[in-house]
Write a protein that holds these residues in place. Sequence first.
Motif, PDB file in Angstrom:
ATOM      1  N   ALA A 163     -32.671 -79.570 -47.077  1.00 52.41           N
ATOM      2  CA  ALA A 163     -33.797 -79.214 -47.927  1.00 52.41           C
ATOM      3  C   ALA A 163     -34.367 -77.843 -47.579  1.00 52.41           C
ATOM      4  N   TYR A 164     -34.120 -77.372 -46.352  1.00 53.99           N
ATOM      5  CA  TYR A 164     -34.689 -76.079 -45.972  1.00 53.99           C
ATOM      6  C   TYR A 164     -34.178 -74.961 -46.896  1.00 53.99           C
ATOM      7  N   LEU A 165     -33.075 -75.250 -47.574  1.00 50.92           N
ATOM      8  CA  LEU A 165     -32.541 -74.273 -48.502  1.00 50.92           C
ATOM      9  C   LEU A 165     -33.497 -74.038 -49.666  1.00 50.92           C
ATOM     10  N   LEU A 166     -34.341 -75.052 -49.946  1.00 47.99           N
ATOM     11  CA  LEU A 166     -35.233 -74.946 -51.088  1.00 47.99           C
ATOM     12  C   LEU A 166     -36.532 -74.248 -50.747  1.00 47.99           C
ATOM     13  N   GLU A 167     -36.730 -73.991 -49.441  1.00 49.55           N
ATOM     14  CA  GLU A 167     -37.962 -73.332 -49.017  1.00 49.55           C
ATOM     15  C   GLU A 167     -38.147 -72.041 -49.815  1.00 49.55           C
ATOM     16  N   GLY A 168     -39.337 -71.813 -50.254  1.00 53.51           N
ATOM     17  CA  GLY A 168     -39.610 -70.597 -51.003  1.00 53.51           C
ATOM     18  C   GLY A 168     -39.445 -70.746 -52.494  1.00 53.51           C
ATOM     19  N   LEU A 169     -38.804 -71.824 -52.911  1.00 48.66           N
ATOM     20  CA  LEU A 169     -38.629 -72.011 -54.348  1.00 48.66           C
ATOM     21  C   LEU A 169     -39.907 -72.509 -55.014  1.00 48.66           C
ATOM     22  N   GLU A 170     -40.812 -73.117 -54.178  1.00 47.10           N
ATOM     23  CA  GLU A 170     -42.019 -73.703 -54.760  1.00 47.10           C
ATOM     24  C   GLU A 170     -42.751 -72.736 -55.683  1.00 47.10           C
ATOM     25  N   GLY A 171     -42.901 -71.463 -55.196  1.00 46.97           N
ATOM     26  CA  GLY A 171     -43.639 -70.500 -56.010  1.00 46.97           C
ATOM     27  C   GLY A 171     -42.998 -70.290 -57.358  1.00 46.97           C
ATOM     28  N   ASP A 172     -41.721 -70.084 -57.338  1.00 45.66           N
ATOM     29  CA  ASP A 172     -41.042 -69.765 -58.606  1.00 45.66           C
ATOM     30  C   ASP A 172     -39.992 -70.837 -58.909  1.00 45.66           C
ATOM     31  N   ASN A 173     -40.469 -72.015 -59.294  1.00 45.75           N
ATOM     32  CA  ASN A 173     -39.572 -73.168 -59.525  1.00 45.75           C
ATOM     33  C   ASN A 173     -38.567 -72.869 -60.628  1.00 45.75           C
ATOM     34  N   PRO A 174     -37.266 -72.801 -60.276  1.00 42.86           N
ATOM     35  CA  PRO A 174     -36.269 -72.485 -61.310  1.00 42.86           C
ATOM     36  C   PRO A 174     -35.826 -73.715 -62.084  1.00 42.86           C
ATOM     37  N   LEU A 175     -36.293 -74.902 -61.674  1.00 40.78           N
ATOM     38  CA  LEU A 175     -35.832 -76.132 -62.338  1.00 40.78           C
ATOM     39  C   LEU A 175     -36.553 -76.312 -63.663  1.00 40.78           C
ATOM     40  N   PRO A 176     -35.867 -76.868 -64.677  1.00 41.87           N
ATOM     41  CA  PRO A 176     -36.483 -77.072 -65.989  1.00 41.87           C
ATOM     42  C   PRO A 176     -37.157 -78.446 -66.074  1.00 41.87           C
ATOM     43  N   ASP A 177     -38.015 -78.626 -67.091  1.00 39.02           N
ATOM     44  CA  ASP A 177     -38.492 -79.968 -67.423  1.00 39.02           C
ATOM     45  C   ASP A 177     -37.299 -80.758 -67.965  1.00 39.02           C
ATOM     46  N   SER A 178     -37.391 -82.086 -67.861  1.00 39.64           N
ATOM     47  CA  SER A 178     -36.252 -82.865 -68.361  1.00 39.64           C
ATOM     48  C   SER A 178     -36.658 -84.277 -68.766  1.00 39.64           C
ATOM     49  N   PHE A 179     -35.800 -84.893 -69.554  1.00 39.44           N
ATOM     50  CA  PHE A 179     -35.917 -86.323 -69.853  1.00 39.44           C
ATOM     51  C   PHE A 179     -34.751 -87.050 -69.196  1.00 39.44           C
ATOM     52  N   LYS A 180     -35.071 -88.138 -68.529  1.00 39.83           N
ATOM     53  CA  LYS A 180     -33.980 -88.992 -68.026  1.00 39.83           C
ATOM     54  C   LYS A 180     -33.770 -90.101 -69.071  1.00 39.83           C
ATOM     55  N   VAL A 181     -32.562 -90.172 -69.630  1.00 39.70           N
ATOM     56  CA  VAL A 181     -32.280 -91.136 -70.694  1.00 39.70           C
ATOM     57  C   VAL A 181     -31.324 -92.213 -70.184  1.00 39.70           C
ATOM     58  N   THR A 182     -31.716 -93.481 -70.307  1.00 39.44           N
ATOM     59  CA  THR A 182     -30.747 -94.542 -69.958  1.00 39.44           C
ATOM     60  C   THR A 182     -30.161 -95.100 -71.245  1.00 39.44           C
ATOM     61  N   LEU A 183     -28.921 -95.524 -71.149  1.00 39.12           N
ATOM     62  CA  LEU A 183     -28.181 -95.891 -72.344  1.00 39.12           C
ATOM     63  C   LEU A 183     -27.989 -97.401 -72.443  1.00 39.12           C
ATOM     64  N   ILE A 184     -27.907 -97.876 -73.680  1.00 37.56           N
ATOM     65  CA  ILE A 184     -27.623 -99.295 -73.869  1.00 37.56           C
ATOM     66  C   ILE A 184     -26.195 -99.595 -73.425  1.00 37.56           C
ATOM     67  N   ASN A 185     -25.286 -98.783 -73.921  1.00 43.93           N
ATOM     68  CA  ASN A 185     -23.892 -98.980 -73.562  1.00 43.93           C
ATOM     69  C   ASN A 185     -23.309 -97.659 -73.061  1.00 43.93           C
ATOM     70  N   PRO A 186     -23.101 -97.546 -71.752  1.00 43.75           N
ATOM     71  CA  PRO A 186     -22.690 -96.272 -71.146  1.00 43.75           C
ATOM     72  C   PRO A 186     -21.449 -95.667 -71.805  1.00 43.75           C
ATOM     73  N   SER A 187     -20.584 -96.504 -72.351  1.00 42.14           N
ATOM     74  CA  SER A 187     -19.364 -95.934 -72.914  1.00 42.14           C
ATOM     75  C   SER A 187     -19.649 -95.153 -74.195  1.00 42.14           C
ATOM     76  N   GLU A 188     -20.889 -95.294 -74.710  1.00 40.81           N
ATOM     77  CA  GLU A 188     -21.243 -94.530 -75.910  1.00 40.81           C
ATOM     78  C   GLU A 188     -21.859 -93.181 -75.562  1.00 40.81           C
ATOM     79  N   ALA A 189     -21.868 -92.817 -74.283  1.00 39.24           N
ATOM     80  CA  ALA A 189     -22.551 -91.611 -73.804  1.00 39.24           C
ATOM     81  C   ALA A 189     -22.203 -90.383 -74.654  1.00 39.24           C
ATOM     82  N   GLY A 190     -20.920 -90.231 -74.965  1.00 40.64           N
ATOM     83  CA  GLY A 190     -20.474 -89.054 -75.716  1.00 40.64           C
ATOM     84  C   GLY A 190     -21.216 -88.901 -77.044  1.00 40.64           C
ATOM     85  N   SER A 191     -21.219 -89.966 -77.837  1.00 43.66           N
ATOM     86  CA  SER A 191     -21.830 -89.855 -79.164  1.00 43.66           C
ATOM     87  C   SER A 191     -23.340 -89.697 -79.055  1.00 43.66           C
ATOM     88  N   VAL A 192     -23.941 -90.383 -78.056  1.00 44.48           N
ATOM     89  CA  VAL A 192     -25.374 -90.219 -77.857  1.00 44.48           C
ATOM     90  C   VAL A 192     -25.688 -88.759 -77.523  1.00 44.48           C
TER      91      VAL A 192
END
Lengths: 231, 231, 298, 298
Positions: free
Chosen positions: D110-139
């Motif tokens: 985690a020490y690699l992330l030190e200093g990132l706090e000020g300028d967070n390069p990570l985006p906002d996101s949605f975590k989506v769970t699927l009814i049937n994982p094999s349909e992931a592509g079409s979803v």
Amino acid sequence: MIELRNVSKKFANGHVALNNISLNIDNGEFVFLIGSSGAGKSTIIKLLMKEHETDSGKIIVQGKDITKLKRAQIPYLRRSIGVVFQDFRLLPDKTVYENVAFAMEVTEASAKEIRRQVPIVLGMVDLSKKSKQYPHQLSGGEQQRVSIARAMVNGPSILIADEPTGNLDPEMSWEIMKLFNEINLKGTTIIMATHDLNIVNKMKKRVVEVSDGVIVRDEKRGGYFSENQNL
Amino acid sequence: MIELRNVSKKFANGHVALNNISLNIDNGEFVFLIGSSGAGKSTIIKLLMKEHETDSGKIIVQGKDITKLKRAQIPYLRRSIGVVFQDFRLLPDKTVYENVAFAMEVTEASAKEIRRQVPIVLGMVDLSKKSKQYPHQLSGGEQQRVSIARAMVNGPSILIADEPTGNLDPEMSWEIMKLFNEINLKGTTIIMATHDLNIVNKMKKRVVEVSDGVIVRDEKRGGYFSENQNL
Amino acid sequence: MKIRTSKFFIREGIGSLRKNKTMSAASISSVIAALLVIGIFFIIVLNVDYAASNLESQIEMMVYLQDGLSETIIASMGEELKSVSGVKDVQFISKNQALMDLNEKWGDNAYLLEGLEGDNPLPDSFKVTLINPSEAGSVALSVSSISNIERVVYGKEELNKLLKATYILRVGSLAIIAILIFISVFIISNTIKLTVYARRREISIMKYVGATDQFVRGPFIVEGVLLGLIGSIITTILVAIAYYYSSNFIKNQMIGLLSIELMPMKTVVSSLVLLLTVVGILIGIVGSLLSLRKFIRV
Amino acid sequence: MKIRTSKFFIREGIGSLRKNKTMSAASISSVIAALLVIGIFFIIVLNVDYAASNLESQIEMMVYLQDGLSETIIASMGEELKSVSGVKDVQFISKNQALMDLNEKWGDNAYLLEGLEGDNPLPDSFKVTLINPSEAGSVALSVSSISNIERVVYGKEELNKLLKATYILRVGSLAIIAILIFISVFIISNTIKLTVYARRREISIMKYVGATDQFVRGPFIVEGVLLGLIGSIITTILVAIAYYYSSNFIKNQMIGLLSIELMPMKTVVSSLVLLLTVVGILIGIVGSLLSLRKFIRV
Ligand SMILES: Nc1ncnc2c1ncn2[C@@H]1O[C@H](COP(=O)(O)OP(=O)(O)OP(=O)(O)O)[C@@H](O)[C@H]1O
Ligand SMILES: Nc1ncnc2c1ncn2[C@@H]1O[C@H](COP(=O)(O)OP(=O)(O)OP(=O)(O)O)[C@@H](O)[C@H]1O
Ligand SMILES: [Mg+2]
Ligand SMILES: [Mg+2]
């Protein structure tokens, strides 16, 4: 010598089959055991070969009290007695020859001896032609004769036959009786339970009559009926 | 009426047990089947009840050629014939009573009828006291009598008895013969294979003698031996 | 006992198998069926254990070095590490290599590492694999006493989880195979009991004409041995064929999937032959003798 | 058939079970043993399938958003995502949350992330769970058509691997249970064959005194039903007890270990009762009838 001394036998269901009977049979004797159906003849025979345990009394066979015999000794007692069973008791998976040979195999007789002896006794009971048949391929009388052959094959010193002519025609019955007479003359003690009044009457041997579990008659040279009470 | 027309039977092992025999038995007749051991008496009986297939010839029982009987019809043939088997054939897991009752159960007789009829026939063969015993608890003659009781319990129009007195004492044998005579007088056809020369000689019934698979004698009121050739 | 008698036993045993065809077929096929269950499970357990060992051996320990050590020092440190007891293998990973690995591993998130190339913050390291992963603690202790080492990292928690998981797998599969062996033994001896039961009358007749217990038992023992032998041979063949095809199927399905390998055919078959033959013959004999006891006492 | 005859069949069937104690005990216990194998395996398969479904349902899809979207837009995007067919659940993860998660996840590194706090390069996101994982592509396809979305990531490879692994597990365990059911059925019918064989003489006697085939079969059918019923009841009880204890053991061992859950007792037992009873009774009857055929033809 065979001696029964105050022998009683009560079966598990409570039936008293023998009630305090005593009987002495000398070596080389020929004894007919007669009596009505269910009198106890077969029970006496079964006690002699330890098919059943004796309840009380002593049974002495060749000097030994067999009521006290250890389990491991029983086979040797049975080998010294040849038995013709009332229900034949043939091994269904063995041929006539093998059934008779089996009685020799158990004594660990040599193969040569077996090959010599078995055909002889099969010839005696007129079954040479049937030696390769299985019991279910035989007539009733033929099965009975296999049982007779097996009882004789080891040349036992005591031969016990339980109704050995019940399924045989009169001629064949006489052949068998001649055979018994012959081996009796050679010294074998013979005890034969029978209902055949002709045989008993003509043979004039010792007759022991059992009735309801007790011995009611013992005649040296008796007939089937005690005092000429014919049918 | 029972008719055998040119009947032959060769067993799988090649033995010819019956060789082109013909025989007519009228309703209500009483026939003794005699002949030496292995002559073919039991084979005739077994063909009549379809225990074996007939090789050639016709067997007509009560108007029907049973050699052409469909498998599903066999039980009904067997019910119309009461058979005393030479080897008894008792069910080992059933008591005396149940063994006899079984022959009625198969006809789907009512419970009431069974309860009425079974004790009567057991009484006839003098086995009332043994009704709760299992076959292995019986003497040879007692087993034979159970077989006789079972054959009679349905009041069959034909009674076939294969050596039914082989294990019975003379008195008991006579009781049974009296019984057979009675039901014969009431119209039952009786065929009895036997070796008992006293019975055959005293009953003076029709005698059919089989020898080596052929009928060698058929006398209306015969004795055991044809021309006084006594033992 | 005479040689002649043994011959008689063998002849009788074989004869009895041949004459009672219905019974022999039924009992041999029940023996096969029961052994099959053991066989299938045995193979599964072998492979589970094999996979578990494989997984365990993939556990590794990272030894991070201080910055700026010379190549000779690093080399001698490598030697020293190898000599630590419990260490199976040691592999050097330079800081550049480490960055490249990380780049690859992070995949989608690798853009986070952009710019690090110039000033690589990752240390040089040794990847240490262990003989026995459960000794990781003590190995780590020994290793950390070596000079010039910054940190020793070995995923204590991950290791514990893995050990626990493989432990459960092993205990579970052993429990199941124990149950199945028990069940199979039970079924086989029951089958034998029924075949002996069907011949109880014959046994008593033998006794009545003067056979000793030993004499009655002889042919049954021979028959038991044959029953077990035939059953185990056929089962081994069946299992070997099944394993051949199903391992091919699994391999094809698993190309590049998991790091699990299946045990080689030879190992499996040779241990199976032994197991099944012993189990089969033993039950054949013991089952016969036990079932006889009741009927031989006449 | 008269009622009286059915009564006779039942009386006879029960009587025969009671009178032939040796044989009944041997055959019932063989039936139990064989059903036990089915039962144990059925439970294992149920749980493997349950675990596989659990694992599959943990597959998730990350939907990364463009930078600087307003809360209302994000909220409406969430709604839109939820309405996509095949989506089970949607969870918003802010860029801060994402960094914290990463921090935690990387642990030692985690020490690699030190200093990132000020300028967070990570985006906002949605975590989506699927009814049937094999349909992931079409979803994923449907999802990416929503505006303001930067990227849709769902570990295609990981998913494929998992689906393949669970597929192998399912196919494998189904194959094994099919084999085991076959073996068990075989053993049970063999056992019945032997008990019928031991009574072949009685069967022929019944025929000789005038019993129809149906009349001989009747009591055997009753006996078969009883055999199956008794066997399956005892087996269900045994399996339920075993499952209770072993699932407790496994749960205790696995606290915080894997995300695998065991199926609840009730579900297991109720499906078992059904399976075993049907299998038991069916084989009991069919086995009796088939074995009888040979001996009834006299
Ligand atoms: N195992 C047994 N249990 C109970 N009773 C038995 C047993 N064996 C025989 N009996 C009874 O004991 C009595 C004597 O039987 P046994 O077999 O000795 O008669 P038997 O004289 O040989 O008759 P048979 O001439 O009919 O053969 C009979 O009433 C029989 O029912
Ligand atoms: N299933 C069979 N296979 C081969 N041969 C047989 C079979 N059944 C009987 N036999 C033979 O057929 C012949 C006639 O047998 P059967 O039983 O009819 O004689 P039987 O006249 O009843 O004799 P017994 O008075 O001894 O009972 C005998 O020689 C017998 O060996
Ligand atoms: Mg008697
Ligand atoms: Mg006959």
